[in-house]
Design a protein around this motif. Structure first.
Motif: not given
Length: 211
Positions: A68-79, A107-109, A116-124
């Protein structure tokens, strides 16, 4: 203390740069040698990885499962910010606000991040910013990027140390300029990252920023 602005942060470790270069070069070489299209990468997929900035990665070697891998990205055209999740068989994308991204990163431990990531996969809700065959994108492109997720995280951590050091230096200089005209001051100097004021009779104080 001045907050870190995530909009100013992006990383490109050597291994990631090499992976992206290899993927771009692979298609260029195939086109130049007139090889069959089956061996070429989807231009939409290549455009995507060239139009994003990488921030940080969490997963193998951190707390998530082995695949399992989570990678944070930002789109160049709209940030705009997105988390790209993969288990090496599929890719899912989730949008996130800048404010929440900064909360997760600064801020998060570790345990709070995990929840947070578990909630992301189940609710987002999943976002549909990827085009073309998603399974091919996962197998041919994102799986290669996910393999260097740890390097992305390590580079992010190194970048954070540099940013925090620069913020501290700026604050020390601002404090120096503010206190240098203090009445009765004999000497004011920055010693080993600390602002020290000296008054008559060798009375010395360290000037600290309030928490």
């Amino acid at each position: 203390m001045r907050k870190i602005n995530i909009d100013e942060i992006s990383v490109m470790p050597k291994k990631l740069r090499s992976v992206i270069h290899s993927l771009n070069t692979r298609t260029e070489n195939n086109i130049s040698m007139n090889t069959e299209g089956d061996f070429e990468l989807d231009p939409l997929h290549l455009r995507f990885i060239n139009d994003i900035e990488f921030i940080v990665g969490y997963g193998r070697g951190y707390w998530a499962g082995v695949d399992e891998e989570f990678t944070l990205i930002r789109l160049k055209d709209n940030c705009k910010y997105y988390w790209v999740y993969t288990d090496y068989s599929y890719v899912k994308v989730y949008a996130e606000s800048k404010e929440t991204v900064e909360k997760v990163l600064f801020s998060m431990s570790v345990e709070q991040q995990k929840r947070y990531f578990v909630e992301m996969l189940t609710k987002f809700k999943q976002e549909s910013i990827l085009r073309g065959d998603i399974e091919l994108f996962c197998g041919e492109i994102w799986s290669e990027i996910a393999k260097v997720n740890k390097e992305i995280r390590n580079e992010f951590q190194r970048e954070m140390l540099k940013v925090k050091k620069k913020i501290k230096e700026d604050h020390l200089q601002q404090a120096f300029n503010y206190f240098k005209t203090t009445q009765g001051l004999v000497k004011l100097e920055i010693e080993s990252g600390k602002l020290v004021a000296e008054f008559p009779e060798n009375i010395r104080f360290e000037i600290k920023e309030a928490e």
